[in-house]
Write an enzyme that holds these catalytic residues in place. Sequence first.
Site, PDB file in Angstrom:
ATOM      1  N   HIS A 157       0.677  -1.145   0.022  1.00 55.86           N
ATOM      2  CA  HIS A 157       0.047   0.018   0.055  1.00 55.86           C
ATOM      3  C   HIS A 157       0.773   1.413  -0.017  1.00 55.86           C
ATOM      4  O   HIS A 157       0.370   2.427  -0.290  1.00 55.86           O
ATOM      5  CB  HIS A 157      -0.917  -0.154   1.226  1.00 55.86           C
ATOM      6  CG  HIS A 157      -2.259   0.393   1.054  1.00 55.86           C
ATOM      7  ND1 HIS A 157      -2.912   0.410  -0.343  1.00 55.86           N
ATOM      8  CD2 HIS A 157      -3.267   0.867   1.874  1.00 55.86           C
ATOM      9  CE1 HIS A 157      -4.193   0.727  -0.404  1.00 55.86           C
ATOM     10  NE2 HIS A 157      -4.363   1.029   1.092  1.00 55.86           N
ATOM     11  N   ASN A 181      -6.731   6.271   4.123  1.00 55.71           N
ATOM     12  CA  ASN A 181      -8.072   6.784   4.039  1.00 55.71           C
ATOM     13  C   ASN A 181      -8.565   7.984   4.146  1.00 55.71           C
ATOM     14  O   ASN A 181      -9.800   8.341   3.748  1.00 55.71           O
ATOM     15  CB  ASN A 181      -9.122   5.805   5.148  1.00 55.71           C
ATOM     16  CG  ASN A 181      -9.085   4.275   4.685  1.00 55.71           C
ATOM     17  OD1 ASN A 181      -8.078   3.980   3.974  1.00 55.71           O
ATOM     18  ND2 ASN A 181      -9.623   3.337   5.635  1.00 55.71           N
ATOM     19  N   ASP A 231      -0.819   2.497  -5.167  1.00 52.59           N
ATOM     20  CA  ASP A 231      -0.678   0.964  -5.477  1.00 52.59           C
ATOM     21  C   ASP A 231      -2.228   0.674  -6.364  1.00 52.59           C
ATOM     22  O   ASP A 231      -3.192   1.226  -6.019  1.00 52.59           O
ATOM     23  CB  ASP A 231      -0.819   0.173  -4.360  1.00 52.59           C
ATOM     24  CG  ASP A 231      -1.711   0.509  -3.408  1.00 52.59           C
ATOM     25  OD1 ASP A 231      -1.976   1.767  -2.959  1.00 52.59           O
ATOM     26  OD2 ASP A 231      -2.560  -0.495  -2.962  1.00 52.59           O
ATOM     27  N   ASN A 288      -9.075   3.608  -1.436  1.00 50.52           N
ATOM     28  CA  ASN A 288      -9.783   4.567  -0.227  1.00 50.52           C
ATOM     29  C   ASN A 288      -8.888   5.754  -0.472  1.00 50.52           C
ATOM     30  O   ASN A 288      -9.567   6.973   0.047  1.00 50.52           O
ATOM     31  CB  ASN A 288      -9.637   3.772   1.087  1.00 50.52           C
ATOM     32  CG  ASN A 288     -10.854   2.661   1.280  1.00 50.52           C
ATOM     33  OD1 ASN A 288     -11.748   2.889   0.840  1.00 50.52           O
ATOM     34  ND2 ASN A 288     -10.384   1.721   2.203  1.00 50.52           N
TER      35      ASN A 288
END
Length: 198
Positions: free
Chosen positions: A27, A75, A100, A121
């Site tokens: 991530h 997020n 990513d 997100n």
Amino acid sequence: MSGVKMPPIKLIVGLGNIGKPYVGTRHNVGFQFTNEVLAKFGGFFEPNKRFFGETATTHISGDAILVLQPSTLMNLSGRAVSAVISFYKYKPEEILVVHDELDLSPGSIKYKIGGGCAGHNGLKSISSLIGTQNFQRLRIGIGHPRDKQLQTPVADYVLSRPSPDDRILISQAVAKGIEFLPLIAEGKTEDALQKINS
């Protein structure tokens, strides 16, 4: 995409999560990319409370470009991006977000303009808070657990570290993006689409 033209970028945003547990995870390839940008073109990250992250100024093709790594966790990335563009009056089209991508295999990288968030997100947060999806993106492939016949939930997969082989492939994709980054920086959209996505 023929005939698409975007302006030169003024802001590069690398998406990721801050903190030691997240270093080197799938991530965080957006952070990996922006670290490499500074390694190649110069600049140093410094904490910036106003922009909820770390920022640096680099120079690509002679132009100053701000580089941002949000420290809000993935997020809430839009909080940092919206703070920057509100302060500097940047247009969404002048932003490049690097992230990513589950739907691309490790080693793949794609340049994209606008479009949906595909469940990411970080992108959702940015789109929501700046009010549009019309920003530039570099999508760095990390693969999907189903493609590896893994039963790992996606949330756990993206927050884990890639295998040594995948790490090499991801680094190669990052290097390709860095190589052709000046095309995006200069607003040479057609060339960037052709060379990065080939």
